[in-house]
Design a protein around this motif. Structure first.
Motif, PDB file in Angstrom:
ATOM      1  N   GLY A 139     -12.185 -68.148  14.661  1.00 32.68           N
ATOM      2  CA  GLY A 139     -13.613 -67.650  14.377  1.00 32.68           C
ATOM      3  C   GLY A 139     -13.638 -65.866  15.621  1.00 32.68           C
ATOM      4  N   PHE A 149     -11.495 -72.251  16.425  1.00 32.39           N
ATOM      5  CA  PHE A 149     -11.979 -71.887  17.303  1.00 32.39           C
ATOM      6  C   PHE A 149     -12.038 -69.858  17.572  1.00 32.39           C
ATOM      7  CE2 PHE A 149     -13.928 -70.478  21.358  1.00 32.39           C
ATOM      8  CZ  PHE A 149     -15.538 -70.706  20.724  1.00 32.39           C
ATOM      9  N   GLY A 194     -18.699 -71.075  16.034  1.00 33.92           N
ATOM     10  CA  GLY A 194     -19.355 -70.754  17.489  1.00 33.92           C
ATOM     11  C   GLY A 194     -17.906 -69.699  18.213  1.00 33.92           C
ATOM     12  N   GLY A 195     -15.979 -70.001  18.151  1.00 33.19           N
ATOM     13  CA  GLY A 195     -15.399 -69.045  17.757  1.00 33.19           C
ATOM     14  C   GLY A 195     -16.186 -68.136  17.440  1.00 33.19           C
ATOM     15  N   ALA A 196     -16.842 -67.207  16.749  1.00 33.16           N
ATOM     16  CA  ALA A 196     -17.259 -65.867  16.524  1.00 33.16           C
ATOM     17  C   ALA A 196     -18.456 -65.233  17.023  1.00 33.16           C
ATOM     18  CB  ALA A 196     -17.634 -65.770  14.224  1.00 33.16           C
ATOM     19  N   LEU A 197     -19.447 -66.218  17.677  1.00 30.64           N
ATOM     20  CA  LEU A 197     -20.349 -65.778  17.987  1.00 30.64           C
ATOM     21  C   LEU A 197     -19.893 -65.564  19.087  1.00 30.64           C
ATOM     22  CD1 LEU A 197     -23.261 -68.604  16.965  1.00 30.64           C
ATOM     23  CD2 LEU A 197     -22.788 -66.324  16.603  1.00 30.64           C
ATOM     24  N   PHE A 217     -17.783 -75.564  12.078  1.00 31.41           N
ATOM     25  CA  PHE A 217     -18.640 -74.927  13.037  1.00 31.41           C
ATOM     26  C   PHE A 217     -17.574 -74.080  13.987  1.00 31.41           C
ATOM     27  CE2 PHE A 217     -22.380 -77.084  11.418  1.00 31.41           C
ATOM     28  CZ  PHE A 217     -23.152 -76.950  11.422  1.00 31.41           C
ATOM     29  N   ALA A 218     -16.552 -75.496  14.652  1.00 32.01           N
ATOM     30  CA  ALA A 218     -15.517 -74.396  15.390  1.00 32.01           C
ATOM     31  C   ALA A 218     -15.619 -72.488  14.767  1.00 32.01           C
ATOM     32  CB  ALA A 218     -14.540 -74.655  15.614  1.00 32.01           C
ATOM     33  N   VAL A 219     -15.633 -72.735  13.711  1.00 32.61           N
ATOM     34  CA  VAL A 219     -14.682 -71.481  13.563  1.00 32.61           C
ATOM     35  C   VAL A 219     -16.521 -70.213  13.832  1.00 32.61           C
ATOM     36  CG1 VAL A 219     -14.655 -68.859  11.527  1.00 32.61           C
ATOM     37  CG2 VAL A 219     -13.317 -71.330  12.093  1.00 32.61           C
TER      38      VAL A 219
END
Lengths: 170, 398
Positions: B128, B125, A117-120, A113-115
């Motif tokens: 990401g 994060f 969220g970061g992508a968003l 979810f961190a990935v």
């Protein structure tokens, strides 16, 4: 996790003074997502220079006669953030390699979810020309309409979807 | 007068400044507890409103500082970077980021800060974030049109809402203090006990709240410096109480023909009027541009007479007093304004003779001056020297 943090208002005041100093000295506010963009642009340019120069997005930042995107204000500022946060963590005894997640979330799920969220954030910050720091906070400080619109959109949507994602945090 | 980029601080030194400011930014975020995703996410679930407190306090502090520094003339608020608005992309981008905030528990700045103290989730994060920007860049042609749509330029929020700067600043402060009080109550209810950030005496917080609202009241009545000074010098009573030094039309004509070096002509008319016709060597600086940093060097030349030009003398007089108010010396206005200069020298409809023995000389002088000055104007028009305002715009944003 119980190391004492600064009083939030005091910390906010301190943050506001740093932001004000930035505007007063350099004429611009603080930011973060721009540095991430610089890293991506430089990476793409390094791996596939012809692709970067023909792309309408990357070609704005790279190409003949343009400075190396890593030699930018925000990259240096973010380097400072890393140093500053590390010093602060050291002083307050918070340096620890750990995954922080909600009480019912395993590390693997938290990372996924961190990935996401970061992508968003990576995508959203391009549309909004900045993230919570560069668009919302710095924009609000100079009373820019974009700053307030972005801030309301971020937190408004956050509250709107918080219930759906409650299992991640509660 | 700030900002010091690009005049005093070079682009290279600016990077060092960025590093130092970044260190301050990092310390502030980490000390505030923004290196903890659970704390950040708490703002959406009511168990921890640290984000809201820090964020609003910082915004109000910086905004008040910008307004106060601008009012006292210490910061050129026209030179600083104001994030331009692309309305729909800002809303859509903000909404995408809002979802990212709830799912990821960080925003880009805080994730870097958390990664720096060892949070593995924050490192994911940041990774990401890199992927997100990359995806955006690759698919850019699909939404390029939308990305560039609804551009409003560098609009200010109080203009968008149709209120004055002071009223908006006051309302923002009241809303912030109200939100602080309300969220404190919510936090207490959700956590069933004093929340982590509330281990402080509430009396001090109430006192601080009152002080902040007082600051809001000051900002409410703090006029915009520009508007305030321009309206002050435009007041008829003020004008008649403070006479200006007048340079006569003939004297100015003589000095122009003579190529007198110690004179600067400041034309305060609109750029359109200036483009139509202007006196040789004059510089077009509308009154609203007196405040910035661009012309400080020119206005500060103490041994040069700055002659202010406008269509009529009253406008020149106001500009004269404004420059005086801003601390500049050795100023003069053109007697009768450019209208008189036109009627006497450039397009003399009637040659008014005074009935003295100098009349013939005056007529001859004016006719010669007319010829010379018209030739100079013509020369300027045909690609001659014309002062072009060059302002280096400060780059900003993400």
């Amino acid at each position: 996790m119980n190391t004492k943090y600064m009083n939030p208002y005091l910390a906010g005041f301190f943050l506001g003074i740093v932001l004000l100093a930035s505007i007063f000295i350099t004429g611009r506010g603080l930011g973060a997502s721009g540095a991430i963009k610089s890293v991506v642009v430089e990476t793409v340019d390094g791996l596939a220079p012809s692709h970067a120069e023909s792309s309408p997005f990357y070609s704005t930042y790279v190409g003949p006669g343009k400075e190396n995107p890593l030699k930018s204000w925000l990259v240096f500022e973010i380097a400072g953030v890393v140093i500053g946060a590390f010093i602060s963590g050291l002083v307050s005894d918070r340096l620890k390699v750990v995954t922080e997640a909600g009480p019912r979330v395993k590390s693997g799920l938290r990372w996924a979810f961190a990935v996401v969220g970061g992508a968003l954030f990576g995508v959203g910050a391009q549309f909004a020309r900045g993230c919570t720091s560069g668009a919302a906070l710095s924009g609000m400080a100079v009373l820019s309409t974009a700053g307030f619109v972005t801030m309301l959109a971020i937190f408004g949507t956050g509250y709107a979807v918080a219930y759906v994602a409650r299992k991640l945090w509660l | 007068m700030g900002p010091f980029v690009p005049d005093l601080i070079s682009d290279q030194l600016n990077l060092v400044v960025a590093l130092v400011l970044g260190i301050g930014f990092g310390v502030a975020l980490e000390q505030a507890g923004f290196s903890s995703s659970r704390r950040l996410a708490g703002v959406f679930y009511g168990y921890d409103f640290t984000v809201l407190r820090v964020f609003f306090t910082a915004a109000v502090t910086a905004m008040s500082g910008v307004l106060l520094l601008g009012y006292f003339g210490l910061l050129d608020t026209d030179a600083i970077y104001v994030n331009p608005t692309w309305l729909l992309p800002a809303i859509v981008g903000g909404a995408i980021m809002g979802v990212g905030f709830v799912l990821g528990g960080y925003c880009p700045g805080t994730s870097v800060c958390a990664a720096a103290i060892g949070k593995i989730d924050a490192m994911f994060f940041v990774g990401g974030g890199l992927l997100g920007v990359f995806a955006f860049g690759e698919l850019y042609p699909f939404y390029k049109g939308f990305y560039e749509s609804t551009s409003l330029g560098a609009v200010k929020v109080f203009d968008s809402l149709g209120m004055s700067q002071g009223v908006f600043a006051f309302l923002l402060i009241v809303i912030a203090v109200g939100a602080f009080a309300a969220t404190t109550a919510i936090e207490k209810r959700v956590n069933k006990k004093s929340a982590p950030s509330l281990a402080f005496s509430s009396r001090k917080h109430i006192l601080a709240g009152i002080l902040v609202v007082a600051l809001g009241v000051i900002l409410l009545f703090l006029p915009d410096r520009k508007t305030h000074l321009i309206s002050k010098v435009s007041d008829t009573a003020y004008l008649s109480a403070h006479p200006a030094k007048v340079m006569s039309v003939d004297e100015l004509a003589f000095r122009i023909v003579d190529h007198e070096p110690r004179i600067t002509l400041i034309d305060i008319r609109t750029p359109d009027a200036y483009a139509k016709y202007a006196l040789p060597g004059s510089v077009n600086i509308p009154m609203s541009d007196f405040f910035g940093k661009d012309w400080i060097t020119m206005f500060s030349q103490r041994h040069v007479i700055k002659v202010i030009l406008a269509d009529d003398e009253t406008k020149e007089h106001a500009a004269f007093l404004l420059l005086q108010e801003l601390g500049y010396e050795n100023l003069a206005v053109l007697g009768g304004g450019l209208d008189a200069f036109n009627a006497t020298i450039l397009n003399p409809s009637v040659i008014v003779t005074q009935g003295t023995r100098w009349d013939a000389d005056v007529v001859r002088f004016r006719a010669d001056a007319r010829k010379d000055i018209l030739a100079m104007i013509e020369k300027n028009k045909s690609g001659g020297l014309k002062e072009v305002k060059t302002t280096k715009k400060i780059q900003g944003g993400c």
